[in-house]
Scaffold this motif. Structure first.
Motif, PDB file in Angstrom:
ATOM      1  N   SER A   1      -3.683  -5.976  -8.031  1.00 25.50           N
ATOM      2  CA  SER A   1      -4.612  -4.748  -7.269  1.00 25.50           C
ATOM      3  C   SER A   1      -5.519  -5.606  -6.512  1.00 25.50           C
ATOM      4  O   SER A   1      -6.372  -6.727  -6.633  1.00 25.50           O
ATOM      5  CB  SER A   1      -4.918  -3.863  -7.938  1.00 25.50           C
TER       6      SER A   1
ATOM      7  N   ASP B   1      -8.370  -4.567  -5.690  1.00 27.93           N
ATOM      8  CA  ASP B   1      -9.752  -4.346  -6.616  1.00 27.93           C
ATOM      9  C   ASP B   1      -9.938  -5.324  -7.625  1.00 27.93           C
ATOM     10  O   ASP B   1     -10.920  -6.054  -7.718  1.00 27.93           O
ATOM     11  CB  ASP B   1      -9.642  -2.862  -7.570  1.00 27.93           C
TER      12      ASP B   1
ATOM     13  N   HIS C   1      -2.125  -3.093  -3.471  1.00 28.14           N
ATOM     14  CA  HIS C   1      -1.791  -4.368  -4.173  1.00 28.14           C
ATOM     15  C   HIS C   1      -1.769  -5.587  -3.224  1.00 28.14           C
ATOM     16  O   HIS C   1      -1.409  -5.388  -2.076  1.00 28.14           O
ATOM     17  CB  HIS C   1      -0.927  -4.132  -5.122  1.00 28.14           C
TER      18      HIS C   1
ATOM     19  N   ASP D   1       0.558  -1.255   0.178  1.00 24.71           N
ATOM     20  CA  ASP D   1       0.061  -0.032  -0.075  1.00 24.71           C
ATOM     21  C   ASP D   1       0.860   1.274  -0.068  1.00 24.71           C
ATOM     22  O   ASP D   1       1.302   1.635   1.155  1.00 24.71           O
ATOM     23  CB  ASP D   1      -1.013  -0.044   1.244  1.00 24.71           C
TER      24      ASP D   1
ATOM     25  N   HIS E   1      -1.074   5.255  -5.077  1.00 21.55           N
ATOM     26  CA  HIS E   1      -1.045   3.811  -5.757  1.00 21.55           C
ATOM     27  C   HIS E   1      -2.350   3.276  -5.166  1.00 21.55           C
ATOM     28  O   HIS E   1      -2.572   3.234  -4.014  1.00 21.55           O
ATOM     29  CB  HIS E   1      -0.039   3.132  -5.846  1.00 21.55           C
ATOM     30  N   LEU E   2      -3.047   2.128  -5.867  1.00 22.08           N
ATOM     31  CA  LEU E   2      -3.834   1.541  -5.582  1.00 22.08           C
ATOM     32  C   LEU E   2      -3.256   0.253  -4.637  1.00 22.08           C
ATOM     33  O   LEU E   2      -2.104  -0.068  -4.805  1.00 22.08           O
ATOM     34  CB  LEU E   2      -4.693   0.814  -6.636  1.00 22.08           C
TER      35      LEU E   2
END
Length: 67
Positions: free
Chosen positions: A53, A55, A36, A29, A33-34
């Motif tokens: 990721s 998500d 992962h 994290d 950035h997203l």
């Protein structure tokens, strides 16, 4: 959209019929950035690693959790 909760030790497989199971070994994290997850192929070598990721792991079209 609710962010999926992913923890170290969680297991996932691709939904595209692959029998391979990947285990979350670390969460990454970084600011800006997203989040992962670092995945290692279960029973695999250290080179059998993916960075995905969080998500994407929540997208049931591509990944599904394994109990």
């Amino acid at each position: 959209m609710t962010r999926m909760s992913v923890q170290v030790g969680d297991r996932f497989t691709r939904t595209a019929g692959s029998p391979k199971i990947y285990v979350v070994t670390a969460l990454v994290d970084k600011p800006g950035h997203l989040p992962h997850a670092r995945l290692l192929l279960e029973g695999g070598m250290p080179t059998d690693e993916l960075l995905v990721s969080v998500d994407a792991l929540g997208d049931r079209k591509h990944w599904r959790p394994v109990p």
